[in-house]
Scaffold this motif. Structure first.
Motif, PDB file in Angstrom:
ATOM      1  N   SER A 127     -11.419 -62.208  13.700  1.00 30.12           N
ATOM      2  CA  SER A 127     -12.046 -62.703  14.529  1.00 30.12           C
ATOM      3  C   SER A 127     -11.465 -62.864  15.960  1.00 30.12           C
ATOM      4  O   SER A 127     -10.457 -62.058  16.370  1.00 30.12           O
ATOM      5  N   THR A 128     -12.053 -63.726  16.592  1.00 28.53           N
ATOM      6  CA  THR A 128     -11.160 -63.986  18.058  1.00 28.53           C
ATOM      7  C   THR A 128     -10.354 -65.339  17.850  1.00 28.53           C
ATOM      8  O   THR A 128      -9.806 -65.761  18.972  1.00 28.53           O
ATOM      9  N   HIS A 131      -4.333 -60.069  21.235  1.00 27.23           N
ATOM     10  CA  HIS A 131      -4.899 -58.553  20.766  1.00 27.23           C
ATOM     11  C   HIS A 131      -3.743 -57.760  20.307  1.00 27.23           C
ATOM     12  O   HIS A 131      -3.831 -57.127  19.286  1.00 27.23           O
ATOM     13  N   GLN A 166      -3.317 -59.343  16.658  1.00 31.37           N
ATOM     14  CA  GLN A 166      -4.253 -58.963  15.801  1.00 31.37           C
ATOM     15  C   GLN A 166      -4.177 -57.462  15.264  1.00 31.37           C
ATOM     16  O   GLN A 166      -4.384 -56.990  14.082  1.00 31.37           O
ATOM     17  N   SER A 185     -14.098 -59.053  16.035  1.00 28.49           N
ATOM     18  CA  SER A 185     -15.187 -59.504  16.801  1.00 28.49           C
ATOM     19  C   SER A 185     -14.726 -59.946  18.079  1.00 28.49           C
ATOM     20  O   SER A 185     -13.768 -60.310  18.390  1.00 28.49           O
ATOM     21  N   ARG A 186     -15.682 -59.827  19.352  1.00 31.55           N
ATOM     22  CA  ARG A 186     -15.383 -60.111  20.621  1.00 31.55           C
ATOM     23  C   ARG A 186     -16.604 -60.358  21.472  1.00 31.55           C
ATOM     24  O   ARG A 186     -17.875 -60.112  20.917  1.00 31.55           O
ATOM     25  N   SER A 187     -16.532 -61.163  22.395  1.00 34.73           N
ATOM     26  CA  SER A 187     -17.422 -61.518  23.332  1.00 34.73           C
ATOM     27  C   SER A 187     -17.159 -60.597  24.567  1.00 34.73           C
ATOM     28  O   SER A 187     -16.306 -60.629  25.047  1.00 34.73           O
ATOM     29  N   ASP A 222      -5.924 -65.609  26.893  1.00 34.66           N
ATOM     30  CA  ASP A 222      -5.972 -66.159  25.687  1.00 34.66           C
ATOM     31  C   ASP A 222      -5.892 -67.790  25.915  1.00 34.66           C
ATOM     32  O   ASP A 222      -5.309 -68.116  26.921  1.00 34.66           O
ATOM     33  N   GLY A 240      -8.726 -65.557  21.251  1.00 37.41           N
ATOM     34  CA  GLY A 240      -8.677 -64.421  22.179  1.00 37.41           C
ATOM     35  C   GLY A 240      -9.599 -64.411  23.029  1.00 37.41           C
ATOM     36  O   GLY A 240     -10.666 -65.294  23.165  1.00 37.41           O
ATOM     37  N   GLY A 246     -12.318 -63.376  26.356  1.00 37.28           N
ATOM     38  CA  GLY A 246     -13.656 -62.771  26.379  1.00 37.28           C
ATOM     39  C   GLY A 246     -13.492 -61.950  27.615  1.00 37.28           C
ATOM     40  O   GLY A 246     -12.944 -61.786  28.525  1.00 37.28           O
ATOM     41  N   ASP A 251      -7.203 -53.044  24.874  1.00 40.79           N
ATOM     42  CA  ASP A 251      -7.125 -53.931  23.536  1.00 40.79           C
ATOM     43  C   ASP A 251      -6.863 -53.348  22.377  1.00 40.79           C
ATOM     44  O   ASP A 251      -7.444 -52.687  21.878  1.00 40.79           O
TER      45      ASP A 251
END
Length: 339
Positions: free
Chosen positions: A206-207, A218, A221, A246-248, A269, A282, A284, A299
């Motif tokens: 996830s973030t 990133h 990750q 997942s990202r906003s 971040d 992370g 958005g 990213d």
């Protein structure tokens, strides 16, 4: 090419500006958003599970309802907190939801995150065994669940049953063949990502992640995903793993988008502590499409994944969230080679 879906936490609040005022609003709107996302050509409808909160908590009725109303889109969770779960009862629920959806369930499970109450899993009747932590208990529940959904019988049948039994040992029913290959583990650390790879689960990242080396989120990750894939390969699993992040992400297409998300503030971040563990959150993304495309190209976490889940502000309603998803699918994803 990437699969692109949405991830909803399913918040509701009886307050100004919210179009999701009650639990019923959230559940029914979640179904409607999944239907709309399928019509747009999105690939997945995923839901978060939080207990003791005004958010989605009981996933299987919702997943079954979405499965009955749709025909193509993947339906899943990101994630179910396994500290709260009875693995055998969960196997029955998951099997039923997967059969209703005709094999489209993508079930994300995990150790969970800090909850609304202290040791909430105790109220559900679960206690770590002697020498276990709650995280150990979650992984134990997960391993039992994985074994059960393989479909092998293990329970000795009653010699005088109410109904005739098939031959041999019995298993929980209904069983859905193939579900075992569609279980995902939500990993916050490199070690649990490698553990998931060894056990043959897909990976959800996830973030939020343990800050293990001080690098940008990133980058960490992407490193986590590569470690996971190496563990998968070393274990010799027969099929290819899947990885979601997942990202906003919001494309600023009109004044409404700019009002909600154009003010900035989440372009970097963030560092914080969760239960004394240093964690990295992370950034958005919210920008005009051309700028958004340029930023997303950098990213590394998204680049390593085959599936992207867009977190949606569900309290802004089905119509607006359909617009948010459509903007990414039509104006951003093609330029990045995702579609």
């Amino acid at each position: 090419m990437k699969k692109i879906g949405f991830l909803s936490f399913g918040h509701w609040a009886d307050e100004q500006g919210s179009l999701s005022r009650t639990a019923q609003d959230t559940l029914l709107q979640s179904i409607d958003l999944a239907v709309a996302a399928e019509e747009l050509g999105a690939d997945g409808a995923y839901f978060r599970v939080h207990h003791f909160a005004r958010q989605l908590a009981s996933p299987f009725p919702l997943l079954a309802a979405v499965g009955a109303r749709t025909s193509r889109i993947e339906i899943g969770t990101a994630v179910i907190d396994m500290r709260y779960e009875n693995p055998l009862y969960m196997a029955e629920d998951a099997g039923a939801a997967d059969l209703i959806s005709r094999g489209r369930l993508q079930l994300g499970i995990s150790r969970g995150s800090p909850e609304q109450v202290i040791d909430g899993w105790r109220y559900f009747g679960y206690e770590p065994a002697e020498g276990e932590t709650d995280a150990d208990m979650a992984r134990r529940h997960a391993e039992v669940f994985l074994n059960v959904i393989q479909g092998k019988g293990f329970a000795r049948p009653n010699p005088q049953p109410m109904f005739p039994n098939p031959p041999g040992l019995l298993r929980p029913e209904p069983h859905s063949p193939g579900l075992r290959d569609r279980i995902w583990w939500g990993a916050a650390s490199n070690a649990t990502a490698e553990w998931a790879g060894k056990l043959g689960m897909n990976l959800q990242s996830s973030t939020l992640k343990d800050d293990e080396n001080g690098k940008p989120f990133h980058v960490q990750q992407a490193e986590q995903i590569r470690l996971y894939r190496a563990a998968w390969a070393a274990a010799g699993h027969a099929h290819e793993p899947r990885v979601s992040v997942s990202r906003s992400i919001f494309a600023l297409m009109d004044d409404r988008d700019r009002m909600y998300f154009g003010r900035g503030g989440k372009e970097s971040d963030q560092i914080g502590f969760i239960q004394s563990t240093r964690s990295i959150f992370g950034r958005g993304y919210a920008a005009e499409p051309d700028q958004l495309i340029a930023e997303l190209r950098e990213d590394e976490g998204i680049a390593e994944a085959d599936t992207l889940l867009l977190t949606v502000p569900n309290m802004l309603g089905v119509d607006y969230n359909t617009h948010v998803i459509e903007a990414i699918l039509k104006h951003v994803a093609p330029a990045l080679g995702w579609r």
